[in-house]
Design a protein around this motif. Structure first.
Motif, PDB file in Angstrom:
ATOM      1  N   ASP A  14       0.012  -4.616 -22.398  1.00  0.00           N
ATOM      2  CA  ASP A  14      -0.765  -4.342 -23.605  1.00  0.00           C
ATOM      3  C   ASP A  14      -1.833  -5.415 -23.760  1.00  0.00           C
ATOM      4  O   ASP A  14      -1.805  -6.437 -23.067  1.00  0.00           O
ATOM      5  CB  ASP A  14       0.139  -4.302 -24.837  1.00  0.00           C
ATOM      6  CG  ASP A  14      -0.361  -3.312 -25.883  1.00  0.00           C
ATOM      7  OD1 ASP A  14      -1.545  -2.961 -25.840  1.00  0.00           O
ATOM      8  OD2 ASP A  14       0.451  -2.889 -26.731  1.00  0.00           O
ATOM      9  N   ILE A  15      -2.775  -5.173 -24.681  1.00  0.00           N
ATOM     10  CA  ILE A  15      -3.873  -6.113 -24.878  1.00  0.00           C
ATOM     11  C   ILE A  15      -4.235  -6.183 -26.350  1.00  0.00           C
ATOM     12  O   ILE A  15      -4.174  -5.174 -27.069  1.00  0.00           O
ATOM     13  CB  ILE A  15      -5.112  -5.704 -24.037  1.00  0.00           C
ATOM     14  CG1 ILE A  15      -6.207  -6.772 -24.114  1.00  0.00           C
ATOM     15  CG2 ILE A  15      -5.648  -4.347 -24.479  1.00  0.00           C
ATOM     16  CD1 ILE A  15      -7.357  -6.524 -23.156  1.00  0.00           C
ATOM     17  N   ASP A  16      -4.567  -7.383 -26.807  1.00  0.00           N
ATOM     18  CA  ASP A  16      -5.026  -7.592 -28.173  1.00  0.00           C
ATOM     19  C   ASP A  16      -6.323  -6.815 -28.376  1.00  0.00           C
ATOM     20  O   ASP A  16      -7.261  -6.923 -27.566  1.00  0.00           O
ATOM     21  CB  ASP A  16      -5.267  -9.097 -28.384  1.00  0.00           C
ATOM     22  CG  ASP A  16      -5.552  -9.454 -29.839  1.00  0.00           C
ATOM     23  OD1 ASP A  16      -6.069  -8.599 -30.578  1.00  0.00           O
ATOM     24  OD2 ASP A  16      -5.272 -10.599 -30.222  1.00  0.00           O
ATOM     25  N   ILE A  17      -6.398  -6.036 -29.441  1.00  0.00           N
ATOM     26  CA  ILE A  17      -7.591  -5.206 -29.660  1.00  0.00           C
ATOM     27  C   ILE A  17      -8.847  -6.052 -29.822  1.00  0.00           C
ATOM     28  O   ILE A  17      -9.958  -5.577 -29.553  1.00  0.00           O
ATOM     29  CB  ILE A  17      -7.414  -4.279 -30.883  1.00  0.00           C
ATOM     30  CG1 ILE A  17      -7.114  -5.104 -32.134  1.00  0.00           C
ATOM     31  CG2 ILE A  17      -6.353  -3.229 -30.640  1.00  0.00           C
ATOM     32  CD1 ILE A  17      -7.078  -4.295 -33.403  1.00  0.00           C
ATOM     33  N   ARG A  18      -8.693  -7.321 -30.233  1.00  0.00           N
ATOM     34  CA  ARG A  18      -9.855  -8.188 -30.399  1.00  0.00           C
ATOM     35  C   ARG A  18     -10.469  -8.598 -29.068  1.00  0.00           C
ATOM     36  O   ARG A  18     -11.586  -9.112 -29.027  1.00  0.00           O
ATOM     37  CB  ARG A  18      -9.454  -9.428 -31.207  1.00  0.00           C
ATOM     38  CG  ARG A  18      -9.047  -9.123 -32.638  1.00  0.00           C
ATOM     39  CD  ARG A  18      -8.469 -10.341 -33.338  1.00  0.00           C
ATOM     40  NE  ARG A  18      -7.211 -10.763 -32.717  1.00  0.00           N
ATOM     41  CZ  ARG A  18      -6.472 -11.791 -33.144  1.00  0.00           C
ATOM     42  NH1 ARG A  18      -6.871 -12.482 -34.198  1.00  0.00           N
ATOM     43  NH2 ARG A  18      -5.361 -12.111 -32.532  1.00  0.00           N
ATOM     44  N   LYS A  19      -9.744  -8.364 -27.977  1.00  0.00           N
ATOM     45  CA  LYS A  19     -10.251  -8.738 -26.650  1.00  0.00           C
ATOM     46  C   LYS A  19     -10.916  -7.575 -25.923  1.00  0.00           C
ATOM     47  O   LYS A  19     -11.359  -7.722 -24.790  1.00  0.00           O
ATOM     48  CB  LYS A  19      -9.107  -9.297 -25.811  1.00  0.00           C
ATOM     49  CG  LYS A  19      -8.559 -10.620 -26.344  1.00  0.00           C
ATOM     50  CD  LYS A  19      -7.492 -11.205 -25.436  1.00  0.00           C
ATOM     51  CE  LYS A  19      -6.986 -12.537 -25.976  1.00  0.00           C
ATOM     52  NZ  LYS A  19      -5.952 -13.132 -25.111  1.00  0.00           N
ATOM     53  N   ILE A  20     -10.962  -6.415 -26.575  1.00  0.00           N
ATOM     54  CA  ILE A  20     -11.640  -5.269 -25.965  1.00  0.00           C
ATOM     55  C   ILE A  20     -13.145  -5.459 -26.134  1.00  0.00           C
ATOM     56  O   ILE A  20     -13.646  -5.568 -27.258  1.00  0.00           O
ATOM     57  CB  ILE A  20     -11.178  -3.951 -26.612  1.00  0.00           C
ATOM     58  CG1 ILE A  20      -9.686  -3.743 -26.364  1.00  0.00           C
ATOM     59  CG2 ILE A  20     -11.979  -2.776 -26.056  1.00  0.00           C
ATOM     60  CD1 ILE A  20      -9.114  -2.539 -27.070  1.00  0.00           C
ATOM     61  N   ASN A  21     -13.851  -5.498 -25.023  1.00  0.00           N
ATOM     62  CA  ASN A  21     -15.296  -5.721 -25.052  1.00  0.00           C
ATOM     63  C   ASN A  21     -16.001  -4.722 -24.141  1.00  0.00           C
ATOM     64  O   ASN A  21     -15.389  -3.790 -23.614  1.00  0.00           O
ATOM     65  CB  ASN A  21     -15.617  -7.159 -24.633  1.00  0.00           C
ATOM     66  CG  ASN A  21     -14.976  -7.520 -23.293  1.00  0.00           C
ATOM     67  OD1 ASN A  21     -14.667  -6.643 -22.468  1.00  0.00           O
ATOM     68  ND2 ASN A  21     -14.761  -8.801 -23.064  1.00  0.00           N
ATOM     69  N   HIS A  22     -17.298  -4.930 -23.972  1.00  0.00           N
ATOM     70  CA  HIS A  22     -18.092  -4.006 -23.156  1.00  0.00           C
ATOM     71  C   HIS A  22     -17.588  -3.959 -21.719  1.00  0.00           C
ATOM     72  O   HIS A  22     -17.534  -2.886 -21.095  1.00  0.00           O
ATOM     73  CB  HIS A  22     -19.567  -4.430 -23.193  1.00  0.00           C
ATOM     74  CG  HIS A  22     -20.485  -3.468 -22.519  1.00  0.00           C
ATOM     75  ND1 HIS A  22     -20.774  -3.525 -21.172  1.00  0.00           N
ATOM     76  CD2 HIS A  22     -21.173  -2.402 -23.000  1.00  0.00           C
ATOM     77  CE1 HIS A  22     -21.602  -2.554 -20.853  1.00  0.00           C
ATOM     78  NE2 HIS A  22     -21.867  -1.852 -21.939  1.00  0.00           N
ATOM     79  N   GLU A  23     -17.203  -5.096 -21.182  1.00  0.00           N
ATOM     80  CA  GLU A  23     -16.695  -5.143 -19.810  1.00  0.00           C
ATOM     81  C   GLU A  23     -15.414  -4.320 -19.672  1.00  0.00           C
ATOM     82  O   GLU A  23     -15.225  -3.597 -18.681  1.00  0.00           O
ATOM     83  CB  GLU A  23     -16.431  -6.593 -19.402  1.00  0.00           C
ATOM     84  CG  GLU A  23     -15.930  -6.740 -17.958  1.00  0.00           C
ATOM     85  CD  GLU A  23     -15.611  -8.175 -17.589  1.00  0.00           C
ATOM     86  OE1 GLU A  23     -15.273  -8.425 -16.416  1.00  0.00           O
ATOM     87  OE2 GLU A  23     -15.692  -9.058 -18.480  1.00  0.00           O
TER      88      GLU A  23
END
Length: 418
Positions: free
Chosen positions: A153-162
């Protein structure tokens, strides 16, 4: 991204007590957004100057030292956020300063919560196929995180364009999705991100500079000759004949598979001097659909008036599953010599193009019968066939050939100069 911050100490005069002491507050600002915190200390307004206590008294020195320690602590909180690669905002910086460590929102957890709520609303606000698409989108996200990032899983704050461009590439390569399928799964993720933005869990939209466009796909439909061939051909097989009849009924009404599957006899009513109308709502969008039935559609309906399934369950037709219907339609296409893969949804395109538009029915009327909310959707279904273009140009050719030539009797003189 590294973000600088500013800090000022100020007196909140609205918090002045009877002794004339005002509360000292600290204001943290990051990218023009503020967060204000109380220091727990007070000071007379006359002793406050340029963000600190004036004078050289022991009380002034103690208070100024305390404020300096708060500033140092805030810088340390900022450094910790940078080390953790956390998104720095005025609020997150204040939380770190105060020791408030909120549990991070994780992408697949938020996605699963969304899907659980959607499942509870299936049949009320959402169609089963909509839920299935979001469930599939979540499986793709989990596979992407596992294979690309080696995490669950991943913290939603780390979702970026890349992250988005990598996910798009994953869908097109690992999952072998075509362009439009990839775009739909990206849009499913975008809905989850918008949900996070609306709840204030993230402060920036990673989709701000991300563009994904659906490509217009050439939609096949049956020609009038192919429809005629389907109508006259007897397969010697009750199963294929039944599937053919149900498919043809959709060719004459424009109903999608799920709508024909749910169609009840009670939704066929008589209006306007013995005319039969089909009045229902599209399962996909809930849009009302009213269609005057053509004679051939009525004839197909009458063939199944006494079918046990139709009689017992108020069904218009004994419809099999969508998978079976499409499998049988492939058999029918082979037997009829149809040169493309025949699926049930082609009936809807056939109604829009061959049955209605090609015979002069206005596109606004077609859009209404198909239950579309936007006429642009109808334009995607309906393609202008060469035969229709030929007919229209033939009419124009006839008008230009037979129209008398009008002359005004005015002559024009032209002078050519070199």
């Amino acid at each position: 991204m590294k973000r600088n911050f500013s800090l000022i100490f100020f007196l909140r005069k609205a918090k002045t007590d009877q002794q004339g002491l005002s509360s000292i507050y600290m204001r943290i600002t990051v990218e023009k957004k503020r967060c204000e915190l109380s220091t727990g200390k007070t000071c007379p307004e006359k002793e406050w100057e340029n963000g600190k206590v004036s004078g050289s008294s022991s009380r002034a020195k103690t208070l100024n030292l305390y404020l300096h320690q708060l500033e140092t602590k805030l810088h340390e909180a900022h450094r910790q956020l940078l080390l953790m690669d956390e998104l720095i905002t005025a609020q997150t910086l204040a939380n770190q300063f105060l020791g408030k460590t909120d549990k991070p929102r994780m992408l697949t957890e938020v996605f699963q919560d969304h899907n659980d709520e959607m499942e509870a609303l299936v049949g009320i606000e959402f169609a089963p196929m909509t839920l299935l698409r979001y469930q599939t989108a979540l499986r793709h996200i989990k596979q992407f995180l596992t294979e690309k990032h080696k995490i669950k899983d991943i913290d939603i704050r780390k979702i970026n364009h890349e992250f988005l461009t990598d996910y798009d590439f994953f869908l097109r390569t690992t999952r072998k999705c075509n362009n439009n399928s990839a775009v739909k799964y990206i849009k499913n993720l975008k809905k989850i991100i918008k949900l996070c933005l609306a709840n204030g869990w993230i402060n920036r939209d990673p989709f701000a500079n991300f563009k994904a466009k659906v490509k217009v796909v050439e939609r096949p439909c049956l020609s009038q000759e192919e429809i005629n061939k389907l109508e006259i051909l007897e397969f010697g097989n009750e199963r294929l004949n039944r599937v053919r009849d149900i498919f043809l009924f959709s060719c004459y009404t424009g109903l999608a598979y799920i709508d024909i599957y749910q169609l009840k006899r009670s939704e066929i009513i008589i209006r306007n001097s013995n005319e039969r109308w089909l009045i229902t709502s599209r399962q996909k969008t809930g849009t009302p659909t009213r269609i005057p039935l053509l004679p051939k559609a009525i004839e197909l309906l009458s063939k199944y008036e006494n079918h046990p399934l139709c009689v017992d369950f108020d069904k218009a037709f004994p419809v099999s599953s969508n998978q079976k219907m499409n499998a049988y339609l492939k058999e029918i296409a082979d037997l009829c010599g149809i040169g493309f893969v025949l699926s049930y949804h082609i009936a809807r395109h056939t109604f829009a193009t061959t049955i209605t538009l090609q015979n002069g029915v206005p596109i606004e009327t077609v859009s209404k019968m198909l239950g579309h909310k936007d006429i642009r959707t109808t334009q995607h279904y309906a393609k202008t066939l060469d035969i229709k273009v030929g007919k229209d140009m033939a009419v124009l050719r006839e008008k230009l050939t037979t129209a008398p030539v009008k002359t005004t009797g005015v002559s024009y003189n032209y002078t050519i100069t070199k």
